[in-house]
Design a protein around this motif. Structure first.
Motif, PDB file in Angstrom:
ATOM      1  N   GLY A 261      21.726   2.570  29.103  1.00 52.64           N
ATOM      2  CA  GLY A 261      20.206   2.320  29.439  1.00 52.64           C
ATOM      3  C   GLY A 261      19.371   4.028  29.134  1.00 52.64           C
ATOM      4  O   GLY A 261      19.291   4.325  27.992  1.00 52.64           O
ATOM      5  N   PRO A 262      19.411   4.611  30.413  1.00 49.18           N
ATOM      6  CA  PRO A 262      18.486   6.019  29.728  1.00 49.18           C
ATOM      7  C   PRO A 262      19.121   7.405  30.456  1.00 49.18           C
ATOM      8  O   PRO A 262      18.879   8.250  30.064  1.00 49.18           O
ATOM      9  N   PHE A 263      20.965   6.546  30.006  1.00 47.45           N
ATOM     10  CA  PHE A 263      21.668   7.919  29.969  1.00 47.45           C
ATOM     11  C   PHE A 263      22.656   8.070  29.098  1.00 47.45           C
ATOM     12  O   PHE A 263      22.646   6.702  28.291  1.00 47.45           O
ATOM     13  N   VAL A 264      22.346   8.994  28.342  1.00 48.44           N
ATOM     14  CA  VAL A 264      23.491   9.419  26.681  1.00 48.44           C
ATOM     15  C   VAL A 264      24.218  10.999  26.966  1.00 48.44           C
ATOM     16  O   VAL A 264      23.045  11.860  27.266  1.00 48.44           O
ATOM     17  N   MET A 265      25.456  10.313  27.485  1.00 45.23           N
ATOM     18  CA  MET A 265      26.157  11.979  27.494  1.00 45.23           C
ATOM     19  C   MET A 265      27.976  11.287  26.716  1.00 45.23           C
ATOM     20  O   MET A 265      27.226  10.903  25.634  1.00 45.23           O
ATOM     21  N   ASN A 266      28.596  12.294  26.356  1.00 41.56           N
ATOM     22  CA  ASN A 266      29.366  12.457  25.845  1.00 41.56           C
ATOM     23  C   ASN A 266      30.741  10.985  26.102  1.00 41.56           C
ATOM     24  O   ASN A 266      31.379  11.291  25.285  1.00 41.56           O
ATOM     25  N   SER A 267      30.417  10.886  27.032  1.00 43.06           N
ATOM     26  CA  SER A 267      31.905  10.449  27.473  1.00 43.06           C
ATOM     27  C   SER A 267      31.603   9.104  28.558  1.00 43.06           C
ATOM     28  O   SER A 267      30.737   9.385  29.197  1.00 43.06           O
TER      29      SER A 267
END
Length: 284
Positions: A261-267
């Motif tokens: 959803g509104p979170f974009v991370m690397n793991s």
């Protein structure tokens, strides 16, 4: 002879709904995001029916990237938990760095009339994803507009436009991803040849008219379609009948992309932490 950038794909956007029921054309988003790195999403909103936009985007969180909203027509009010309040009007840009976390709303400041524009999500490098959040409103008067010798008008939102005759820095510069964001207005019979660095990912979104590309095998690209180009070569664009095109280019981060959803991370672990932080009221 220098080679031309090749057409990798031409694809239409897909109808979507977001926020509290705002109708959109989703151009980028979903599976295969690595193909568009460093860009995560592109939405187009274009309607004169208030039922399509009036509910807006009530408070919602973001973490790990930047949002760029470019308004062609209409008025939208921004408010966030950091105390920022801004009014995005016709021709203006809102550049928000969510970084470690921001909770904001975007609500229409109109009850009738047209609302047209775009929202683009730009990824942040891993080292900046938990940095300070920030927000900036850029009115239309602060965004450079230039006219080329061939008759094209260019709105230089980010990066630097350079066609060999004119060089113009945009309203925003960013390290790492080095985004280039231009709104190209090509009157009938005009052309434009922006210089872009090899290695940059380049996309063209035609939102009005017909765009012609130099490849003989490619038919004119009609409105509502995204063209993805190869990462090297020159770029020549023309329009016999007139076109409006959003040129989007940037340097890939080549890092893992994990989105919820509104979170974009690397793991996945970082996503789970973002969800816990939001639940516990400590997102930012």
């Amino acid at each position: 002879m220098t080679s031309q950038r090749r057409v990798i794909s031409i694809q239409p956007g897909q109808p979507a709904s977001d926020g509290a029921g705002v109708r959109l054309n989703r151009v980028i988003g979903g599976p295969g995001l690595e193909r568009f790195d460093p860009f995560l999403m592109l939405d187009e909103f274009s309607t004169d029916n208030p039922d399509d936009y009036i509910a807006g985007f009530p408070p919602h969180p973001h973490r790990g990237f930047e949002t760029i909203t470019y308004m062609l027509e209409g008025r939208m009010r921004h408010e966030d938990h950091l105390g920022n309040v801004g009014l995005l009007g016709s021709g203006g840009v809102q550049w928000m760095t969510a970084a470690r976390g921001i909770i904001h709303s975007e609500m229409p400041e109109q009850e009738s009339g047209a609302m047209r524009g775009f929202q683009l999500w730009l990824n942040l490098p891993a080292k900046d994803k938990l940095g300070e959040a920030g927000y900036r409103d850029i009115p239309a008067t602060d965004i450079p507009r230039i006219n080329t010798a061939s008759g094209a008008e260019v709105v230089v939102i980010a990066g630097e436009f350079d066609d060999g005759e004119i060089r113009q820095a945009g309203a925003v510069q960013r390290p790492h991803t080095q985004p280039q964001l231009f709104d190209l207005n090509l009157p009938a019979g005009s052309q434009v040849s922006p210089r872009l660095a090899d290695g940059q990912r380049v996309m063209l979104y035609v939102y009005q008219g017909l765009l012609e590309l130099p490849e003989a095998s490619t038919q004119p690209v009609s409105a509502g379609r995204l063209v993805r180009l190869s990462d090297e070569g020159e770029l020549h664009l023309a329009s016999t009948h007139g076109a409006r095109v959003l040129l989007i280019a940037g340097t890939p981060l080549n890092e893992p992309i994990v989105q919820y959803g509104p979170f974009v991370m690397n793991s996945r672990e970082e996503i789970e932490q973002a969800m816990r932080d939001f639940r516990d009221g400590v997102l930012a």
